[in-house]
Design an enzyme around this catalytic site. Structure first.
Site, PDB file in Angstrom:
ATOM      1  N   ASP A 403       0.691  -1.135  -0.014  1.00  0.00           N
ATOM      2  CA  ASP A 403       0.085  -0.076  -0.100  1.00  0.00           C
ATOM      3  C   ASP A 403       0.856   1.304  -0.007  1.00  0.00           C
ATOM      4  OD1 ASP A 403      -2.585   1.156   0.600  1.00  0.00           O
ATOM      5  OD2 ASP A 403      -1.747   1.861   2.190  1.00  0.00           O
ATOM      6  N   GLU A 455       1.022  -0.249  -5.130  1.00  0.00           N
ATOM      7  CA  GLU A 455      -0.020   0.660  -5.440  1.00  0.00           C
ATOM      8  C   GLU A 455       0.858   1.737  -5.463  1.00  0.00           C
ATOM      9  OE1 GLU A 455      -3.517   3.393  -3.533  1.00  0.00           O
ATOM     10  OE2 GLU A 455      -1.894   2.222  -2.521  1.00  0.00           O
TER      11      GLU A 455
END
EC number: 2.4.1.18
Length: 725
Positions: A403, A455
């Site tokens: 993330d 990401e």
């Protein structure tokens, strides 16, 4: 006898080296003394461990401190303590201060030098046995603390009972607590270097924790190594079809209790559902322990602990097996970018900014009010990289979706001028974070079959390139640009789409610069963005048709696929983490039709190698029609490099086009319609090209700059797939 200064320090919990005073020690004359600190004890007797015979009763000086000279003994020996407690009860115990140092010098040296990338084997709580004594070895890194004690239900949470031994070369504190056991609650009581007593700290390496709002760590067994099944190794490769179903475990369905489902409840329903829809992987939003439900797990404080929300860790092991038993892969969201500042967590862990950068211009995340790991610090890097390898090696998950990578890569991420510190070269890149990510990916890359997905929302070069080629070493990168551009296009009224045609084609300019995954994730259906269905223009019929056409465009486009739960049946409202998905919508055939479409798109994607084998290579894609903005039509060929082909055609207006001439590649005599998002089976108008065995014959009629063509009926707001006969 112990001098008063040492005794005062022990009773005040500020003695620098309790192991040098407690336990069995010889004085200058060679006489043996035994000393114990047991607040709450009424009397203590020294016993021989082998025979159980009484040796001597210890004298109580004050504050629970007992000592005695040992008669008739000149050498160290194994002993036990028979204790009567003032509040009632008695027991016979081994003395934690009669055990040698727990951790080897070599492993501590490796940790101090940044060579121990499985620090979870050393630090944390581990059930161990020495002879007939079973207990728990506790160890934590707190180099600037004056004193660290482990406290728990095994010592009445009294920090005087088990002050730990400092291993100076690594800043690690350790102790073996006899008779502590699996299931015991514990924390660390830390006195900072300035003498301040800190709030009790949960174990950064805890493998299990209490359910919020309680915050204690729980002693639990270290999972056994769990290698990936051999078929999973092949299924994670770049040439494989990868279609990911993203799940927030707490709100996919509610459990029998009405709140969070257990891992066993999820295992019973989720893997089978995902497999039935034809997805290849499940991706769980963060399931590592976190204090606040509303963070969805992205503000984690337990990078080694499956969340107690879903039951004990062994349930997670059964869930992983259930996923693999369905032939699916499992990816976990993993958050190494930042952590919340809760007092029981990592923030100022030993009274200093230990895990986080010291300067708030580096160490405070303005967007999320969280703290940023000190990516350059050796022990922090080991903590993070160790977490990555732990989930893969010990739980058998296929990989990690990392993330907020963009926030790690840039020192000026979401910071105004003057509120960030340049790197040593004067630039904006976070060189320490870049180095950390490369090193993490290299270690994960050593695990056969495991993958990582970034990401990353910027144009940082080489995110999915190998580290030996200067890249970050991820296997895949989310294509955020593609997602933003195409969703903006789809939100336009079809009459205006001619002016935004490039939003659908621009992604092909850079589509093969990375190994891309096309994400329609949870971020696109929260915070007022609406659901996928609500983003689409027009009346209800057009909304559904637009959404079906878009899914067809996505599955035909180069790149691996990711779809967030609920969007496979066109959830009407945006996602709410506090509620289960609205499964009742499937009683409406329009919603069930979208679900049927997603199932068939996945089936087509998996069965036709041309749709996935060269996802990341330019040889897998060729435009037929990229510039027909006037009619908002797109057409292309997908290839697998061995001669197999699939044609994809999209009509993004509500105008049907009968008798449309479509240029086709040479070498095929007829094509047949393999999937049509306008089929009545999916809720469409059922305009199409039939399924006759003879298919659509190729004609020597030029179209789209090609010498051959087929004539098709192009439905309104639809995507069609054609395969050779």
């Amino acid at each position: 006898m112990l001098n008063d200064a040492d005794l005062d320090a022990l009773l005040a919990g500020r003695h620098a080296d309790p192991f040098s005073r407690l336990g069995l020690h010889a004085d200058d004359a060679g006489r043996l003394w035994v000393r114990v600190l047991l607040p709450g004890a009424a009397d203590v007797t020294l016993l021989d461990a082998g025979s159980g015979k009484r040796i001597v009763e210890l004298e109580h000086r004050r504050g629970g401190f007992f000592e005695a000279q040992v008669p008739r003994r000149k050498h160290r020996f194994d002993y036990r303590l028979a204790v009567h407690w003032a509040g009632g009860g008695e027991g016979v115990y081994a003395d934690p201060y009669n055990f040698y140092p727990q951790l080897g010098d070599d492993e501590l040296q490796a940790f101090a030098e940044g060579r121990n990338f499985r620090p979870w084997l050393s630090l944390g709580a581990h059930v161990v046995q020495y002879g007939d004594v079973r207990g728990v070895r506790f160890a934590t890194w707190a180099p600037n603390a004056r004193r660290v004690s482990v406290v728990g239900n095994f010592n009445n949470w009294d920090g005087r009972r088990h002050p730990m031994r400092l291993r100076h070369q690594a800043g690690v504190w350790e102790i073996f607590v006899p008779h502590a056991a699996e299931g015991d609650l514990y924390k660390f009581e830390i006195v900072a270097g300035n003498g301040a007593l800190l709030p009790l700290k949960a174990d950064p390496y805890a493998r299990r924790a209490q359910l919020r709002p309680d915050t204690a760590s729980i002693v639990t067994a270290l999972p056994e190594p769990t290698p990936l099944p051999r078929q999973r190794e092949r299924a994670n490769q770049r040439q494989a079809p990868i279609s990911v179903y993203e799940v927030h475990a707490g709100s996919w369905r509610r459990g029998v209790s009405g709140e969070f489902p257990t891992w066993d409840e999820l295992a019973e329903h989720l893997p089978g559902y995902v497999a039935d829809l034809g997805f290849t992987h499940v991706q769980l939003m963060p399931i590592s322990e976190h204090p606040f439900d509303g963070s969805w797990g992205y503000q984690t404080l337990g990078l080694y602990a499956p969340s107690a929300r879903f039951g004990p860790p062994e349930g997670f092991a059964r869930f992983v097996k259930a996923v693999h038993d369905q032939g699916l892969g499992l990816l976990l969201d993993w958050v190494p970018a930042h952590f919340p500042a809760d007092a029981h967590g990592l923030a100022e862990f030993d009274g200093t900014r230990l895990y986080e950068y010291a300067d708030p211009r580096e160490g405070f995340h303005r967007d999320w009010n969280t703290l940023i790991y000190n990516f350059g610090r050796t022990e922090v890097r080991e903590f993070l990289i160790g977490s990555a390898t732990y989930w893969i090696e010990r739980w058998g998950v296929d990989g990690l979706r990392v993330d907020a990578v963009a926030s790690m890569l840039y020192r000026d991420y979401s910071r105004p001028e003057g509120q960030w510190i340049p790197n040593v070269r004067g630039g904006r890149e976070n060189l320490e974070a870049i180095s950390l990510l490369r090193e993490m990916n290299e270690h994960v890359g050593e695990i056969e079959g495991a993958i990582t997905v970034a990401e990353e929302s910027t144009s940082f070069p080489g995110v999915s390139a190998p580290t030996y080629a200067g890249g970050l070493g991820f296997h895949y990168k989310w294509n955020m640009g593609w997602m933003n551009d195409t969703l903006r296009y789809m939100a336009e009224d079809p009459i205006n789409r001619r002016w935004h045609h490039d939003k659908m084609t621009f992604g092909l300019i850079y589509a093969f610069s990375e190994n891309f995954m096309l994400p329609i994730s949870h971020d696109e259906v929260v915070h007022g963005k609406g659901s996928m269905l609500s983003k689409m223009p027009g009346d209800d019929w057009q909304k559904f048709a637009n959404l079906r056409a878009y899914y067809g465009f996505m599955w035909g486009h180069p790149g691996k696929k990711l779809l967030f739960m609920g969007q496979e049946f066109a959830q009407r409202n945006e996602w709410n983490q506090a509620e289960a998905l609205p499964w009742g919508l499937l009683e409406d055939d329009r919603h069930a039709g979208v679900q049927r479409l997603v199932r068939d798109l996945n089936k087509l994607y998996r069965e036709h190698s041309a749709l996935h084998r060269l996802d990341s290579e330019p040889g897998g894609f060729e435009w037929i029609s990229a510039h027909d903005a006037e009619h908002s039509i797109f057409a292309w060929v997908r290839r697998d490099g061995t001669g197999r082909m699939v044609i994809v055609v999209c009509n993004m207006t509500p105008v049907p086009r009968e008798g449309y001439s479509l240029g086709v590649p040479d070498g095929v005599t007829a094509w047949k319609e393999a999937l049509n998002t306008d089929s009545a089976y999916y809720g469409g108008s059922n305009m199409g090209n039939g399924v006759a065995a003879a298919g659509l014959p190729v004609q020597a009629q030029p179209a789209h700059g090609r010498r051959l063509s087929i004539t098709i009926n192009l439905p309104p707001l639809a995507t069609l797939f054609f395969v050779p006969i």
